[in-house]
Design an enzyme around this catalytic site. Sequence first.
Site, PDB file in Angstrom:
ATOM      1  N   GLY A 355     -29.051  47.001  77.652  1.00 29.55           N
ATOM      2  CA  GLY A 355     -28.627  45.609  77.509  1.00 29.55           C
ATOM      3  C   GLY A 355     -27.659  45.193  78.583  1.00 29.55           C
ATOM      4  O   GLY A 355     -27.437  45.912  79.567  1.00 29.55           O
ATOM      5  N   CYS A 356     -27.039  44.038  78.400  1.00 29.95           N
ATOM      6  CA  CYS A 356     -26.107  43.521  79.403  1.00 29.95           C
ATOM      7  C   CYS A 356     -24.855  44.374  79.526  1.00 29.95           C
ATOM      8  O   CYS A 356     -24.233  44.413  80.582  1.00 29.95           O
ATOM      9  CB  CYS A 356     -25.704  42.086  79.039  1.00 29.95           C
ATOM     10  SG  CYS A 356     -27.063  40.913  79.168  1.00 29.95           S
ATOM     11  N   THR A 357     -24.479  45.029  78.448  1.00 30.46           N
ATOM     12  CA  THR A 357     -23.265  45.861  78.487  1.00 30.46           C
ATOM     13  C   THR A 357     -23.577  47.331  78.713  1.00 30.46           C
ATOM     14  O   THR A 357     -22.694  48.170  78.644  1.00 30.46           O
ATOM     15  CB  THR A 357     -22.475  45.723  77.168  1.00 30.46           C
ATOM     16  OG1 THR A 357     -23.311  46.158  76.084  1.00 30.46           O
ATOM     17  CG2 THR A 357     -22.052  44.298  76.931  1.00 30.46           C
TER      18      THR A 357
END
Length: 388
Positions: A355-357
């Site tokens: 994901g984005c993190t």
Amino acid sequence: MNLNKVIADAFLEIADGIQTGSFGKTKKVALTTLGSEHGEATLVEGAKLAKKLYPQLNIVLIGSANDSGLETIEVSSEDEMYKVMEEKLDSKEIGACVTMHYNFPIGVSTVGRVVTPAHGKEMFIATTTGTSSAQRVEAMVKNAVYGVIAAKASGIEKPTVGILNVDGARSVEKVLVELQAKGYDIAFGESQRSDGGRVLRGNDLLLGTVDVVVTDTLTGNILMKMFSSFTSGGQYEVSGYGYGPGVGEGYERNVLILSRASGAPVIANALKYAHEIANNDITEIAKAEFKKLNALKWMDLIPKPVEKKATQEEVVAQPDKVVVTGSISGIDIMELEDAVQLLWKNGIYAESGMGCTGPIVLVPEDRVSECQQILVKAGFAAGEGDIC
């Protein structure tokens, strides 16, 4: 003792104090001038600029003869230059030295210092050269401490710390949080993204969200190059304070590193950085930090890598596939498949993803909380859902 000399030196110190606003004897800082990609003249220019911008600096050059007006120790080769540098550091004739190359022992790495573009805020990058440890998580935990030490030696009483979202970040976060709970006085900053947290994204680097960014050394080295020379196309570093001082337990030589591509503005700032850490006595600050950490047995908190044998691996049957739109972040990439297998073992279908993190575990939307509890109970650093 020559009384006339003592009186003369006292009057000179008073005169310097009136001129610079800084009273008391300051430690000399040196700059080696051989080895730059831009020639020795650029280093001399940087030293002259430092003296102009920061009159309180007592600068010594180690290199060829020059007309800078600065004290110069003449040498004829780089080998001789480094020998003189080490002799002057060990004898305490100089408090710190800025140079372009140096082999630090394992356990020592440097803390860089940059100016972030969004708000012009200074930020320490821990670390940028050297090797703190051969084990990644241990290295980054040490980097966090090194960054705190360098920031304190630069005048920041209680620097805020954030961990860059790279491999091992969540494991490092877990160790540092445990250290804080045991009594180590570390101040965490928080990401400016909507979900906050101690783990930082690229946006936070540009904003200068925290005082100290913890990362692995190779990533830190790249960040230094990007921050220092993104406006010049990479051939001439124009911004920041260089790659900083080598820090490590028991290490007492104040050697600060510059890139061979560093320009005069960076050289000037690196000399200021050297002046600060020398006159604020970074060695004593480091001793105090390590004394506190060793009393807390901080190295015992570092997770030990476990080698799995194929004969011991448990075969877990995959549950029936279902739609997995819920996500759980915070699990280290090296443990991601183990987390998925654990949920399968509990009869819950899950998948690994990115994901984005960073790494995420994808689970059924209505079972996120249940899955998180299972993972946390098993020792995984399982956080909330992923937010871009």
